[in-house]
Enzyme design. Structure first.
Site, PDB file in Angstrom:
ATOM      1  N   LYS A 236     -12.560  -0.146  -5.024  1.00  0.00           N
ATOM      2  CA  LYS A 236     -13.312   0.814  -5.831  1.00  0.00           C
ATOM      3  C   LYS A 236     -12.825   0.659  -7.273  1.00  0.00           C
ATOM      4  CE  LYS A 236     -15.486   4.832  -6.835  1.00  0.00           C
ATOM      5  NZ  LYS A 236     -15.039   6.089  -6.190  1.00  0.00           N
TER       6      LYS A 236
ATOM      7  N   SER B  64     -14.172   1.067 -11.721  1.00  0.00           N
ATOM      8  CA  SER B  64     -15.139   1.657 -12.636  1.00  0.00           C
ATOM      9  C   SER B  64     -16.301   0.691 -12.850  1.00  0.00           C
ATOM     10  CB  SER B  64     -14.490   1.936 -13.986  1.00  0.00           C
ATOM     11  OG  SER B  64     -13.462   2.886 -13.876  1.00  0.00           O
TER      12      SER B  64
ATOM     13  N   THR C 115     -15.514   3.897 -16.749  1.00  0.00           N
ATOM     14  CA  THR C 115     -16.824   4.304 -17.235  1.00  0.00           C
ATOM     15  C   THR C 115     -16.694   5.494 -18.165  1.00  0.00           C
ATOM     16  OG1 THR C 115     -17.821   3.545 -15.159  1.00  0.00           O
ATOM     17  CG2 THR C 115     -19.134   5.031 -16.531  1.00  0.00           C
ATOM     18  N   ALA C 116     -15.767   6.393 -17.854  1.00  0.00           N
ATOM     19  CA  ALA C 116     -15.552   7.553 -18.717  1.00  0.00           C
ATOM     20  C   ALA C 116     -15.230   7.120 -20.144  1.00  0.00           C
ATOM     21  CB  ALA C 116     -14.420   8.414 -18.151  1.00  0.00           C
TER      22      ALA C 116
ATOM     23  N   HIS D 264     -13.585  13.606 -12.323  1.00  0.00           N
ATOM     24  CA  HIS D 264     -13.365  14.148 -10.985  1.00  0.00           C
ATOM     25  C   HIS D 264     -13.299  15.681 -10.973  1.00  0.00           C
ATOM     26  CE1 HIS D 264     -13.130  10.076  -9.812  1.00  0.00           C
ATOM     27  NE2 HIS D 264     -11.856   9.872 -10.054  1.00  0.00           N
TER      28      HIS D 264
END
Length: 288
Positions: free
Chosen positions: A53, A55, A119-120, A163
């Site tokens: 997992k 980004s 991505t943030a 999150h």
């Protein structure tokens, strides 16, 4: 088979069935639980497990070696990263104010982010280029669970959070400057691509996607089955917050990216590539 994902409730909820041998014919998994910054760099150094997992923002660095699976990840609406600042401790006021919401306050300031390839952070850079005159000052990378305390304690001027922080930031006395997901959705009309599931290209991506989707569907069909596993890895999160986290990040796009999902990823990474924020790459690799 080796896999790495975060201990966050959405990931443990999604992969519970596969990890516990509940998916017929799926290979046994050896799990590494790791912060997204760690998995992003593992994939980029080509030292990562077979499945990770990461980004979506990190995809341009790894698509030559890893294929994007069209399921299992985090993408949706109303679930974007937040930019937070400290509340007014003297007055006890934790609500937003015109001054708190003014992006110009970040000009030349120090901002904590969860990963330079998240991505943030990519959304933050696209937003700041439009909204922060002269740009921000220093960027500090921290594990996401350390960011809100750092903002509260004055170690940094603002924090970019992800999150469950969407639900808990008021308890730290923090206030919202901007919701980057809301900004993105208003600007593009598309959902927000956050976390992707990738697999080494020499494997069978169709089979891996099938096992991942089966694990998602099992989780939805048996929502109580994963509760103990989710809470064991939830990092001091209470059950209500964990469930809110799952409800927000595990959605239709987790089962299948679909055309809107692929369009969102292509839009984000295409814009970033045009601005030189990520390496140039062939967008066709997103589907192959």
């Amino acid at each position: 088979m080796n896999i790495a994902f975060s201990p966050c409730p959405n990931d443990t909820f999604v992969f519970h069935a596969w990890v516990h041998g509940l998916i017929p014919d799926a290979p046994e998994l050896t799990v590494t639980y790791a912060d997204i910054d760690i998995t992003n760099h593992l994939a980029a150094r080509r030292e990562g497990p077979e499945v990770l997992k990461i980004s979506y923002a990190a995809l341009p660095w790894v698509l030559s070696d890893y294929a994007l699976l069209p399921c299992g990840g985090a993408l949706g609406r109303g679930c974007g990263p937040l930019v937070l600042t400290a509340g007014d401790a003297a007055s006890g006021n934790q609500s937003s104010s015109p001054a708190a919401e003014d992006p110009a306050r970040l000009s030349g300031r120090t901002v904590a982010v969860p990963s330079e390839r998240s991505t943030a952070y990519l959304l933050f850079r696209l937003w700041a280029a439009q909204q922060v005159p002269g740009g921000v000052g220093k960027i500090v990378v921290m594990p996401f669970h350390q960011i809100m305390p750092a903002v509260r304690d004055g170690q940094v001027d603002a924090g970019l959070v992800i999150h469950e922080a969407r639900f808990t930031y008021p308890t730290y006395g923090l206030r919202l400057m901007t919701d980057l997901g809301q900004w993105w959705e208003q600007d593009t009309g598309l959902p927000i691509p956050l976390g992707a599931i990738i697999a080494r290209r020499h494997l069978d991506p169709g089979a891996l996607a099938g096992w991942t989707r089966s694990s998602v569907e099992y989780a939805w069909a048996h929502p109580q089955a994963s509760r103990e596993y989710v809470m064991r890895h939830a990092q001091e999160m209470d059950a209500a917050v964990a469930q809110s986290h799952i409800d927000l990040y595990v959605n239709e796009f987790t089962a299948n990216l679909g055309e809107d999902g692929f369009a969102a990823v292509a839009s984000l990474l295409g814009r970033a590539s045009e601005k030189g924020l990520v390496p140039e790459f062939d967008l066709a690799l997103l589907r192959s």
